[in-house]
Design a protein around this motif. Structure first.
Motif, PDB file in Angstrom:
ATOM      1  N   GLN A   1      47.223  45.580  39.760  1.00  0.00           N
ATOM      2  CA  GLN A   1      46.602  46.032  40.797  1.00  0.00           C
ATOM      3  C   GLN A   1      45.205  46.932  39.836  1.00  0.00           C
ATOM      4  O   GLN A   1      44.359  47.116  39.235  1.00  0.00           O
ATOM      5  CB  GLN A   1      46.865  46.656  41.581  1.00  0.00           C
TER       6      GLN A   1
ATOM      7  N   ASN B   1      41.337  46.403  37.684  1.00  0.00           N
ATOM      8  CA  ASN B   1      40.531  48.162  38.217  1.00  0.00           C
ATOM      9  C   ASN B   1      39.860  48.217  37.192  1.00  0.00           C
ATOM     10  O   ASN B   1      38.224  48.254  36.518  1.00  0.00           O
ATOM     11  CB  ASN B   1      41.751  48.116  38.453  1.00  0.00           C
TER      12      ASN B   1
ATOM     13  N   ARG C   1      38.214  44.462  36.288  1.00  0.00           N
ATOM     14  CA  ARG C   1      36.653  44.321  37.266  1.00  0.00           C
ATOM     15  C   ARG C   1      35.267  45.283  36.482  1.00  0.00           C
ATOM     16  O   ARG C   1      34.433  45.058  37.098  1.00  0.00           O
ATOM     17  CB  ARG C   1      37.270  45.698  38.599  1.00  0.00           C
TER      18      ARG C   1
ATOM     19  N   GLU D   1      43.527  44.245  46.869  1.00  0.00           N
ATOM     20  CA  GLU D   1      42.458  46.032  47.598  1.00  0.00           C
ATOM     21  C   GLU D   1      43.071  46.676  48.598  1.00  0.00           C
ATOM     22  O   GLU D   1      42.189  47.609  48.591  1.00  0.00           O
ATOM     23  CB  GLU D   1      41.321  45.636  48.417  1.00  0.00           C
TER      24      GLU D   1
END
Length: 429
Positions: free
Chosen positions: A244, A248, A251, A231
């Motif tokens: 990451q 993303n 997600r 995060e």
């Protein structure tokens, strides 16, 4: 010390009183043929007792009180369920009582029949302020009695875990793979992070993992992303940046909500047990074995079970890091032998036992017990303290039994329900 009624139950059950030339308060000869079995529900304390009073043999219930007057205090004189009480056993006879139907049960007074050493031994156990109540006495117990009790405790510990596993199974609508996934996640938390690990697994269903089983990067991105460890705005290292980026996208695609990173405990944890390392290992386990439950139940011996957790495809980034963007000296990043043994003890054996009981196949129950008997004992402060008292576990089956005894008997002073407590209270030395 006021005697608890459960002590009288104990004395009655194990006949820890003078049993020859017994007589009731009404001077009738008394012979106890069978004390009956203890009733843990509403109604008299012992059921199906067989007692000879005078020339007549009776079958029925036995009610036990510290004082006879408690019969009325508990309103048994107005309860038809107590009309079949054939003997009222009391420590002190302070009142004449009658059944609901107006008849009078025969009464046995225990106070003059109980040997002094029985009460003295009980008081010694209850009044001592020791790590375990029998700390100064346990050395008196022969190895045979201790071994027998530990065998019973091992099954009790399994049953305790079975109950928790069945709750998960019911929640997962009978899906053993999903249940095993949640149980394994808790185990990978190694107590300190058991709760957040379970929440991580709950936030990331197996149905999503199965879609990306052939993509190591996506599986790792999903686990670390859902753990809340991706995060921060930007990473310096390439590896977490790629995770990451992948997370993303995933997600948004699956409408995922990550855990709060503060849920994880790093403080006062050895670097090898940092949640970041454990998550990397857990992800690697599911990269290799999406169907963990099937792998556990298919394994035929301990070596095959251990092989499931050895040489996992953990990303080599973790050979030089314990946390993202924080370089460290080179170190091992695979599950160590002790960690694998702990997973087999706390996770695999419970799943095997629970499944064997669920489907009625002794084969899996036998494997669970045999597994523990073939593994070394855990290393923790409780077992070390037992060792200083001369109680050394020979293998994981015994160490699990000792942990069960400490948590559910010693810490709660349940000496009257403990096999070792029984022997000590009976001991006339």
């Amino acid at each position: 010390m006021t005697l608890p009624e459960k002590l009288l139950h104990f004395i009655w059950r194990y006949r820890l009183y003078r049993t020859v030339r017994l007589s009731t308060v009404s001077k009738k000869n008394l012979s106890i043929r069978d004390t009956g079995y203890q009733n843990h529900h509403a109604g008299p304390d012992f059921l199906a007792a067989r007692i000879r009073i005078g020339d007549t043999e009776w079958a029925g219930s036995v009610e036990i009180h510290l004082r006879a007057s408690e019969w009325n205090t508990h309103r048994h004189h107005r309860d038809k369920a107590y009309n079949n009480v054939i003997l009222h056993v009391v420590y002190e006879d302070d009142k004449i009582i009658c059944r609901e139907d107006g008849t009078f049960p025969e009464t046995l007074v225990l106070k003059p029949l109980i040997p002094k050493y029985v009460l003295s031994n009980y008081r010694d156990l209850m009044s001592g302020m020791y790590w375990i109540p029998c700390e100064k006495l346990v050395h008196r117990i022969p190895g045979f009695h201790r071994s027998q009790w530990l065998s019973r405790l091992l099954i009790e510990r399994f049953e305790y875990r079975v109950s928790a596993i069945y709750e998960l199974l019911s929640e997962q609508q009978g899906n053993w793979e999903a249940t095993c996934y949640l149980w394994a996640a808790r185990s990978f938390g190694f107590k300190v992070n058991a709760e957040p690990f379970e929440q991580l697994a709950r936030s990331l269903p197996l149905t999503i993992l199965a879609k990306y089983r052939h993509s190591q990067q996506n599986i790792e991105a999903l686990f670390f992303g859902q753990a809340g460890l991706l995060e921060q705005p930007a990473f310096a290292d390439t590896y977490p940046r790629k995770l990451q980026q992948a997370y993303n996208y995933l997600r948004r695609l699956h409408a995922l909500t990550p855990l709060d990173a503060s849920s994880w405990k790093f403080l006062r944890t050895r670097p090898g047990n940092f949640p970041s390392i454990r998550i990397a290992q857990f992800a690697a386990l599911y990269i290799r074995t999406v169907h963990l439950f099937a792998a556990l139940t298919d394994a035929e011996n301990t070596n095959q079970l251990k092989a499931i957790f050895r040489e996992l495809p953990v990303n080599r980034y973790w050979a030089g890091h314990y946390r993202f963007d924080v370089p460290s000296s080179r170190h091992g990043f695979q599950l160590g032998m002790q960690s694998i043994d702990n997973l087999l003890i706390n996770m695999a054996s419970g799943i095997l036992f629970a499944y064997g009981k669920y489907v009625g196949k002794e084969m899996y129950i036998y494997r669970a017990v045999t597994l523990l008997e073939g593994l070394k004992t855990e290393k923790n402060s409780v077992l070390m303290r037992f060792s200083t008292l001369g109680i050394r576990a020979e293998h994981a089956a015994e160490s699990q039994a000792l942990l069960q005894m400490k948590s559910f008997y010693c810490d709660r002073k349940r000496c009257l329900e403990c096999g070792i407590g029984l022997q000590l209270i009976k001991n006339n030395e």
